[in-house]
Design an enzyme around this catalytic site. Structure first.
Site, PDB file in Angstrom:
ATOM      1  N   GLU B 128       0.854  -1.190   0.000  1.00 16.14           N
ATOM      2  CA  GLU B 128       0.000   0.000   0.000  1.00 16.14           C
ATOM      3  C   GLU B 128       0.891   1.242   0.000  1.00 16.14           C
ATOM      4  OE1 GLU B 128      -2.763  -0.099   3.208  1.00 16.14           O
ATOM      5  OE2 GLU B 128      -3.640  -2.009   2.560  1.00 16.14           O
ATOM      6  N   GLU B 364       9.576  -7.655  -3.902  1.00 15.21           N
ATOM      7  CA  GLU B 364       9.487  -8.950  -3.218  1.00 15.21           C
ATOM      8  C   GLU B 364      10.452  -9.028  -2.033  1.00 15.21           C
ATOM      9  OE1 GLU B 364       8.258 -12.378  -4.941  1.00 15.21           O
ATOM     10  OE2 GLU B 364       7.769 -11.536  -6.900  1.00 15.21           O
TER      11      GLU B 364
END
Lengths: 334, 380, 267
Positions: B128, B364
């Site tokens: 986010e 990631e």
């Protein structure tokens, strides 16, 4: 089988309109030399429908004798009809050698005929000679993608047969013909022809490209960079009245139709002038155009192998060289 | 055998991927980067070969293969087109791992086969605007309402969002419990209230669209909860550990390609009267690049091997991702340096690789997050 | 539908280089591949199988034991079964002897796999480039042939083959059984799948050896049974002595080229 004569045959493939394909007439040139060395006659074998034009051409370009098979079943080529006809002629007359043009049809017919006669065949030859000692034909052909040349002989079987690439030999000058013309009344039953033509789609990719018959070819390769890169090439070809060729790299990239491809897996060409633009000169390409009389190469890489075979090599950007060259030619030709 | 880590099947999978990359991807890679568009028929081709279902169980159309098979494919594909690896890594990890790890049989049946066949894409919505590495600080909320949940929030940098049929969304179901109050939802992108933000213009790996996913009063049926309520964060972390090896493998491929290009260039480029590679300073650079690449390979292959043998490998996976990304970026940077001015030109492949690899130490789990994991294991 | 595809393992001739000193072929390190034209034949068979799923595709190769690698590649792409013909007495065969051995092999494989409706071959192998073995095999079998095929579809008891001819494309109808040789179509053959590849890695490939064909006429096989033989091989001479033009700019180069070509009456 045993040869019954010392004659050398040239199979003259015909078009549907009864004219001879160029390669058949070209092959009369080396045929004359070989028949002379073998001590036999040069015989043209013309099979087709309404073939007077083809017979006339063979007569004017050096045949001593012409065997003619004429019938509607031979108008459109079929493996079965042609193989039956040619095999029965060979069995009847027993030539010692036979040359067939290495067109698609010639390469379809050759192995079928040689196998039925249980004799040897050498495919796609680019040089022909007679071994002085034995009288055998020495068939020379490229192998390994043109990296290697091999000379093949067929010592103990007759006739010795070879297919020969179009464009390798030049037509002799036409003279007044004095050949003996033998018409064979030979017909093939419809039931013996096991393939049928269901549809003919001319113009693969919307273009009819006669590379093999072209006097001038302007070719583009990887260096043209894309389909639009062929524009200056087409412009030069237009100015010269030339045909557009391409290397495999350009065809594989989808920049131009396969019908334009020159090389081992495309067409073998023998124009008077070959202009290679942005073509590096892979051996497979060279195999298809090394029969050209004059080669011009335009490439920005000074070490490109194409320069090894070029009579005139321009080291430079083809997009700048070609328009200037095209303009100069247009000016000179008014 | 080329390595103790790989068997004959691994080698033939690697060979297939290498062949596909060279024949199909290499000619397309520059256009994919330039046009920011990946041809869908190539995705289907990769699906047909089996690349999208490497790690998906066989009963759902996948191949059920091990981590090393995945490493082989990712490494070879990334050599020619980093964007293509995103389709493979998403299908094998982010799009499916949450379902494979925690889904019900019905959910697996519903969501996995479409991904394996390349017909459906599933995006992974964790990050986010204010919750990147600190994912547990997310603000997206899911509130139970009858037999549905109502979702509100905004996910950002969501790979493939604009082309996805579903998006996996992590949302707080129990906000006061922090990381232990997060649940995982499969959200149909066509539901009312779901929209994509603007197209994210990226530096590298440009062939895959990335955007925000905006959720405004999205009503999601309860069957779309993946795994148990409030246990979504564990599911997310497990999913990311699969992804880590994928990214590390990509770095190996891009670095290997960069070295190959650099070797070729320095052999051919003549300066000061001899090929560049004959200058010792240059040769030593190549030696260092090659050594670091092989050190990275050792870490990546070993971590994959440990996972395949059922060992706990969180630290090893983090070390592999951390080192492969940092070393990969350094190797590619040096390779570009060896190209001189040409390396700065978009005409040259090395320029694209330089941009493509840069994100690998960021996404990631950034290098810093990997160091937290590694040191955490050391210091516990 | 039961289709046999004949394949050959060949050196990748695009990778062959010439030793500049000895002027011979450098074959070391040249990868062995499935002859690309045979790959197109396999793809044509696979496309028939796509439309007619009960089709069985069997591949047959003649070559040294290493040629099993080529057969396994075919299994990984589309073939259901593979056979290798390999024996010392077969070595040195020219195309006529090779096609005769293959004819015997087809008969043998048909005892095991049932009669083949169609036999597909590549139009030629890229090492020999003869384009002879296909038509010769058709002749031994007494089958009709279509050469230079691009694609084929089954229509009742007939195969409709799109065939490349100099002027374009013809559609040829031919009844089963028949033999078709294939050239390069407009599309690329499919890739193997991982699943098939792993199964192929484990596949046992039956070898038809010297004693597999008790009725074969041994005077028609091997070097001695071949009507043609290679008298010599040589590396083609390069043409040298061309004129190189590299002026200060491309425009001048173009003008110099034009002048030289005009002076020599070439244009």
């Amino acid at each position: 089988m045993e040869a019954k004569t010392k004659d050398l045959w040239v199979f003259v493939e015909t078009n549907e309109d009864g004219t001879a394909k160029n390669v058949g007439i070209e092959l009369l040139t080396p045929g004359k030399m070989m028949a002379g060395k073998q001590g036999g006659a040069l015989v043209a074998v013309v099979i087709g429908s309404g073939v007077d034009e083809a017979v006339k051409a063979a007569n004017e370009h050096g045949a001593d004798k012409i065997i003619v098979v004429d019938g509607p079943e031979f108008k459109h080529y079929s493996t079965d009809a042609y193989a039956i006809a040619l095999v029965s002629l060979v069995e009847k007359y027993g030539p010692t050698s036979m040359l067939i043009g290495a067109t698609n049809n010639g390469r379809d017919l050759g192995p079928r005929v040689s196998c039925r006669l249980k004799t040897g065949l050498t495919a796609d030859c680019t040089a022909l000679d007679i071994d002085d000692e034995t009288g055998n034909v020495a068939w020379t052909r490229p192998a390994f993608g043109g990296n290697l040349m091999a000379t093949i002989i067929c010592p103990n079987h007759r006739p010795q047969i070879g297919t020969v690439r179009p464009g390798v030999f030049k037509k002799s000058d036409a003279v007044e013909g004095k050949a003996e013309i033998v018409k064979e009344d030979l017909h093939v039953a419809e039931s013996d022809i096991r393939t049928q033509v269901l549809e003919i789609i001319k113009d693969l990719g919307g273009e009819n490209v006669d590379l093999e018959g072209a006097e001038i070819i302007v070719s583009g390769g990887r260096g043209v960079g894309g389909p639009e890169g062929f524009e200056p090439i087409k412009a030069l070809a237009d100015a010269l009245g030339a045909t557009v060729g391409a290397s495999r790299a350009a065809v594989d990239a989808g920049w131009i139709a396969h019908a334009h491809q020159v090389g081992q897996t495309g067409k073998t060409v023998g124009p008077k002038l070959y202009i290679a633009c942005g073509i590096s000169g892979a051996i497979q390409h060279l195999a298809g155009m090394s029969g050209s009389d004059v080669v011009v190469a335009i490439n920005k890489d000074p070490d490109a192998p194409i320069f090894d075979v070029a009579d005139y090599g321009v080291v430079g950007n083809l997009f700048e060289v070609l328009p200037v060259l095209t303009e100069e030619i247009k000016k000179a030709r008014g | 055998m080329s390595s103790p880590f790989f068997n004959e099947d691994h080698e033939s999978i690697r060979e297939m991927a290498r062949d596909f990359a060279a024949k199909t991807l290499a000619p397309l890679a520059a256009d994919i980067d330039k046009n920011e568009e990946f041809p869908m028929d190539v995705v289907r081709q990769m699906a047909d070969m089996g690349f999208l279902g490497l790690k998906i169980p066989e009963e759902f159309g996948g191949l059920g293969l091990d981590m090393r098979s995945y490493v082989c494919v990712m490494e070879e594909i990334s050599k020619k087109c980093a964007t293509a690896t995103l389709f493979i890594s998403s299908a094998n990890s982010l799009s499916t791992a949450p379902v494979v790890i925690s889904g019900t049989p019905e959910q697996k049946e519903k969501y996995l086969p479409g991904v394996v066949s390349g017909e459906e894409f599933i995006a992974f919505g964790l990050t986010e605007p204010n919750a990147g590495s600190d994912a547990a600080s997310m603000t997206t909320k899911a509130v139970a309402d009858g037999d549905s949940y109502i979702l509100n929030g905004r996910k950002c940098f969501i790979t493939m969002a604009p082309i996805s049929k579903y998006c996996i969304v992590y949302a707080k179901t129990n906000p006061e419990k922090g990381a232990k109050g997060i649940s995982c939802f499969m959200v149909d992108m066509s539901l009312p209230g779901v929209s994509c933000g603007k197209h994210e213009e990226k530096m590298g790996q440009r062939g895959v669209p990335v955007s925000d996913v905006v959720l405004e009063d999205v009503r999601v049926p309860k069957e779309c909860l993946i795994g148990e309520l409030d246990l979504g964060f564990i599911n997310a972390m497990k999913t990311l550990s699969v992804g880590r090896i994928g990214v590390a493998s990509m770095c190996l491929g891009m670095a290997a390609e960069a070295i190959e290009l650099a070797v070729e260039h320095t052999k051919n480029r003549v300066q000061f009267g001899k090929p560049l590679c004959k200058h010792q300073a240059i040769a030593f650079m190549l030696a260092e690049m090659e050594t670091k690449l092989n050190a990275a390979r050792g870490l990546v292959y070993n971590a994959a091997w440990m996972m395949d043998n059922g060992m706990k490998a969180d630290k090893e996976a983090s070390m592999a991702k951390f080192f492969a990304a940092e070393a990969g970026i350094e190797i590619v940077n040096k390779a570009l340096q060896l190209f001189g001015g040409y390396g700065y030109s978009r005409e040259y492949e090395i320029e694209r690789i330089y941009r493509d690899i840069r994100v690998c130490s960021i996404y990631e789990g950034s290098s810093q997050v990997q160091q937290i994991v590694i040191s955490g294991q050391m210091l516990k | 539908m039961n289709i046999l595809v004949c394949v050959k393992q060949v050196p990748d001739t695009t990778e062959i280089k010439i030793d500049p000193v000895k002027n011979t072929l450098i074959r070391d390190g040249v990868p062995s591949i499935v002859n690309p034209f045979d790959g197109y034949a396999l793809e044509a068979a696979a496309r028939i199988k796509d439309k007619n799923p009960d089709t069985k595709i069997v591949v047959l190769s003649m070559g040294p034991p290493q040629a099993t690698a080529a057969l396994k590649e075919c299994l990984a792409i589309a073939a259901d079964k593979a056979y290798l013909v390999s024996g010392r007495t077969f070595g040195g065969s020219d195309t006529l002897a090779t096609s005769y051995i293959l004819y015997n092999a087809v008969k043998k494989v048909e005892e095991l796999e049932g009669k083949f409706d169609a036999i597909f071959c590549g139009k030629q192998a890229i090492d020999g480039d003869t384009a002879q073995v296909g038509p010769e095999l058709a002749e031994h079998l007494g089958y009709p042939q279509v050469t230079y095929g691009l694609e084929a579809e089954v229509d009742g008891d007939m195969l409709k083959v799109k065939k490349e001819v100099e002027e374009g494309v013809e559609v040829i109808g031919v009844k089963f059984p028949c033999l078709v040789t294939y050239t390069k179509p407009a599309w690329d053959p499919r890739y193997p799948t991982i699943k098939r590849k792993m199964a192929a890695n484990r596949a046992e490939i039956p070898v038809l050896g010297d004693d597999a064909f008790p009725d074969i006429d041994t005077t028609r096989i091997g070097l001695k049974g071949s009507p043609t033989n290679v008298k010599k091989t040589f590396v083609p001479q390069k043409k040298t002595g061309g004129v190189k033009i590299k002026e200060a700019d491309n425009e001048t180069s173009a003008k110099v080229l034009f002048e030289k070509l005009s002076a020599a009456s070439i244009i």
